[in-house]
Design an enzyme around this catalytic site. Structure first.
Site, PDB file in Angstrom:
ATOM      1  N   SER A 452       0.812  -1.207   0.000  1.00 51.60           N
ATOM      2  CA  SER A 452       0.000   0.000   0.000  1.00 51.60           C
ATOM      3  C   SER A 452       0.855   1.271   0.000  1.00 51.60           C
ATOM      4  O   SER A 452       1.517   1.566  -0.986  1.00 51.60           O
ATOM      5  CB  SER A 452      -0.958  -0.040   1.199  1.00 51.60           C
ATOM      6  OG  SER A 452      -2.022   0.855   1.032  1.00 51.60           O
ATOM      7  N   ASP A 463      10.186   5.772 -10.090  1.00 54.40           N
ATOM      8  CA  ASP A 463       9.764   6.472 -11.306  1.00 54.40           C
ATOM      9  C   ASP A 463      10.509   7.788 -11.497  1.00 54.40           C
ATOM     10  O   ASP A 463      10.798   8.184 -12.635  1.00 54.40           O
ATOM     11  CB  ASP A 463       8.255   6.726 -11.275  1.00 54.40           C
ATOM     12  CG  ASP A 463       7.445   5.444 -11.432  1.00 54.40           C
ATOM     13  OD1 ASP A 463       8.035   4.426 -11.849  1.00 54.40           O
ATOM     14  OD2 ASP A 463       6.238   5.457 -11.132  1.00 54.40           O
ATOM     15  N   LYS A 477      -0.647  -4.457  -3.090  1.00 55.97           N
ATOM     16  CA  LYS A 477      -1.965  -3.956  -2.691  1.00 55.97           C
ATOM     17  C   LYS A 477      -2.117  -2.529  -3.202  1.00 55.97           C
ATOM     18  O   LYS A 477      -1.583  -1.598  -2.627  1.00 55.97           O
ATOM     19  CB  LYS A 477      -2.160  -3.983  -1.179  1.00 55.97           C
ATOM     20  CG  LYS A 477      -3.570  -3.541  -0.801  1.00 55.97           C
ATOM     21  CD  LYS A 477      -3.780  -3.454   0.689  1.00 55.97           C
ATOM     22  CE  LYS A 477      -5.229  -3.062   0.990  1.00 55.97           C
ATOM     23  NZ  LYS A 477      -5.567  -1.692   0.564  1.00 55.97           N
TER      24      LYS A 477
END
EC number: 3.4.21.102
Length: 682
Positions: A452, A463, A477
């Protein structure tokens, strides 16, 4: 065994108050109550069904096909090991499997209750049979085996086949106790108490137990993070949110007759003991100065009631380690109040030669985390560390706002995560302050339990090219849940005799990385993947039934902070060279080979005493040999037996040790990069 990942649980079910009361021995099936739906359940079922069908992220039709799936799940929740019901029982009710959707909508849950009552009767018959098996002489010299996981096996076709399964179960229980040193007399006494206790439990089952199981079957068929919470569990949920739990800091769940450790709360007594792992089974609970109580076959809430106690008091747990071994160990824990504030980030500095690496261990994304990390970053800056590692292992997530603000400490500004609802509307959560609090080399360590909010942070760092991600692929998740009470303001006026109606938790949104890919199912793949040890590998969202699929949306507009890709080959080369010579990673590789070699047989255990004792002794000998290898390298005296191991002994952490070295490699490469760029520009 797939586990349900519960991000809301701070100490699992350790505040549930179980009801234990004296019941005379149950000797006839008609002494087991026939359970019927209570008056409020029809309304609750209607409200749950309405909420799930109208508001859940996954849009579905509660049609005959979906009803059949709910039936199959309910059946497996009732009889997970397929050793209670007969094939004819299943066939009898299978004819009605397509009407469950109608029952849920109208609140008339006849099939659910009738099937539950039949299972109660069959379970009574099984334990009565088990008591008769105990009267037979024990023989552990044959070649019999026992299957620990029959969840995919067909239901027995007749009583003879069912009896054969229970012959094996009783023999397994007997042998498990014999391997702990108990005499035949003690074994019979222990198992007689256990089986009679299980029968008495049948008489204590109530209507809410049936209703909760029915709603759970419905919820789990939608997705693994959708739940119905009974009034008792709703109270527990609210207690968790008020941060007032006292216990051992573990999330528990039932697996057949066993109470299993589902996850550990970072900073709690169980985690700090370093003696309890996910998948371990609690088979006994003892209070200070009192004998150990066998809790195999107990209801979960009653096991919890034994474990709970005043802060500062001690509780002894008899632990059966995960796997097919049968050698138990006793662990004494001091109960503590489990508070979110106690799970703060911890800072340490690792020294390698003359160089230093700062380590920030973040167990959860609690409110205030980012401010705490700022303070620790300032401390690390004063110590002139060469690089920083952020350890997110076993971090199940927490506040989304903290994942966003923490990411913002390491980049100037920009979107961190995209969130989409079931109408397709997408929002961006961004860092906007334009300030970078740490600009140096950064490595993020993750594992299969990082989930999460942990995945949002790790994905953003990857990224943006801001940090190197190392470890295991994360949990995956990538969904958001919403909690809603089922009570209405007018309920107490119109139906004052009704109890509280419970609550639901259901999925309403999905997370997406700034590059457009979801973290759902796939999680975050590290830039450098560490070998996985001998623990259960089938952990993660993709192994959960009915997990929402991975997909992607348009990438957000963002500017990469850096590009670490050119360093990848050199970092991987150095990493592989080190672990090829590292004794701890050699142990891990051997464990992987052992695990893979036994993969197809891991749930089949021998019922031969000599064979099982040999297996146990081999495990102990292997652990002792490894500990002595470490002691030899450290110049410490060797041990003659495991019982001589110092109580303060801590297993090494090869994953963190190697990550620290990777962080230094990254620091060296980043230091060389400006000089190389300057030379290239001439």
């Amino acid at each position: 065994m797939n586990t349900f990942f519960r991000l809301t649980a701070l100490a699992g079910l350790l505040a549930l108050a179980g009801q234990s009361f004296a019941v005379e021995d149950i000797t006839r099936a008609d002494q087991i109550p026939v359970l019927k739906e209570e008056t409020q359940h029809a309304t609750v079922s209607e409200r749950v069904t309405s909420r799930f069908t109208r508001s859940h992220y996954r849009q579905f039709d509660l049609d005959e096909a979906f009803s059949a799936k709910i039936f199959d799940r309910y059946l497996n929740l009732l009889d997970y090991s397929h050793n209670v019901l007969l094939a004819s029982d299943v066939e009898q009710f299978a004819k009605k499997k397509t009407v469950l959707g109608d029952e849920l909508r109208t609140g008339k849950l006849d099939v659910f209750y009738d099937l539950y009552n039949l299972a109660q009767k069959r379970r009574f018959e099984r334990y009565q049979y088990a008591l008769k098996v105990l009267e037979r002489p024990m023989d552990f010299t044959g070649n019999d085996t026992f299957n620990l996981d029959r969840s995919k096996a067909p239901w027995p076709k007749d009583e003879a086949e069912l009896n054969a399964l229970w012959d094996g179960k009783v023999k397994f229980d007997e042998l498990s106790l014999k391997l702990t040193g108990k005499s035949d007399k003690e074994i019979r006494e222990t198992l007689t108490r256990r089986y009679k206790f299980a029968i008495r439990r049948l008489a204590q089952t109530n209507s809410e137990d049936v209703f909760s199981l029915a709603m759970t079957a419905f919820a789990r068929e939608i997705d693994p993070h959708t739940n119905y919470l009974s009034p008792r569990n709703t109270e527990q949920f609210n207690t968790e949110m008020s941060l007032s739990l006292e216990g051992i800091g573990a999330v528990l769940q039932m697996d057949d007759d066993y109470t299993v450790i589902n996850s550990l709360v970072a900073g709690g007594p169980a985690a700090k003991s370093k003696s309890i792992s996910v998948g371990d089974r609690i088979v006994g609970v003892g209070q200070a100065g009192k004998p150990m109580v066998d809790v195999i076959g107990w209801r979960l809430d009653d096991v919890v009631a034994l474990i709970k106690g005043p802060k500062g008091s001690k509780v002894r747990l008899e632990i059966l380690p995960a796997g097919k071994g049968t050698k138990t160990r006793i662990i004494t824990l001091t109960r503590e109040r489990i508070r979110l504030e106690d799970r703060a980030v911890k800072m340490s500095v690792k020294t390698v030669g003359k160089e230093k690496v700062g380590v920030l261990d973040i167990p959860g994304f609690y409110v205030g985390l980012t401010d705490d990390v700022k303070v620790q970053l300032q401390k690390l800056e004063k110590q002139n560390v060469n690089s920083i590692v952020i350890d997110l292992r076993s971090n199940g997530g927490g506040a989304l706002t903290e994942a966003v603000s923490l990411s913002g400490l390491f980049i100037p500004s920009g979107p961190i995560v995209q969130v989409r609802d079931n109408n397709g509307k997408v929002r961006e959560d961004s860092d906007t302050d334009g300030v970078v609090y740490y600009k140096g080399p950064l490595v993020v360590l993750v594992d299969r339990f990082s989930a999460s909010a942990s995945e949002i942070f790790a994905a953003a760092m990857q990224d943006y090219g801001r940090a190197l991600i190392v470890g295991e692929p994360t949990f995956g998740k990538g969904t958001v849940q919403q909690y809603r009470s089922l009570n209405r303001i007018y309920d107490q006026m119109l139906r004052p005799e009704w109890p509280a109606l419970g609550s639901v938790q259901y999925t309403i949104q999905k997370f997406y990385r700034v590059n457009g890919g979801s973290t759902q199912r796939k999680g975050v793949t590290p830039d450098i993947i560490m070998p996985t040890g001998n623990e259960e590998t089938e952990t993660g969202e993709k192994f959960e039934d009915n997990a929402l699929p991975w997909d992607s949306i348009d990438a957000a507009k963002y500017v990469k902070s850096d590009d670490l890709a050119p360093f990848g080959p050199e970092l991987l080369k150095e990493h592989n060279a080190r672990i090829a010579k590292d004794p701890e990673f050699q142990y891990i590789m051997k464990d992987i080979a052992r695990f893979n070699a036994m993969k197809d047989k891991r749930n089949i255990v021998s019922l031969n005493y000599a064979q099982r004792e040999k297996e146990n002794n081999e495990e102990d000998a292997l652990r002792l040999a490894r500990i002595n290898d470490r002691f030899k390298r450290e110049g410490k005296p060797l041990l003659k037996k495991l019982d001589d191991l110092p109580k303060d002994y801590q297993e090494p952490d090869p994953y963190l040790d190697e990550t620290v070295k990777i962080a230094l490699d990254l620091a060296h490469l980043e230091k060389e990069k400006p000089a190389e760029q300057a030379a290239a520009n001439k």
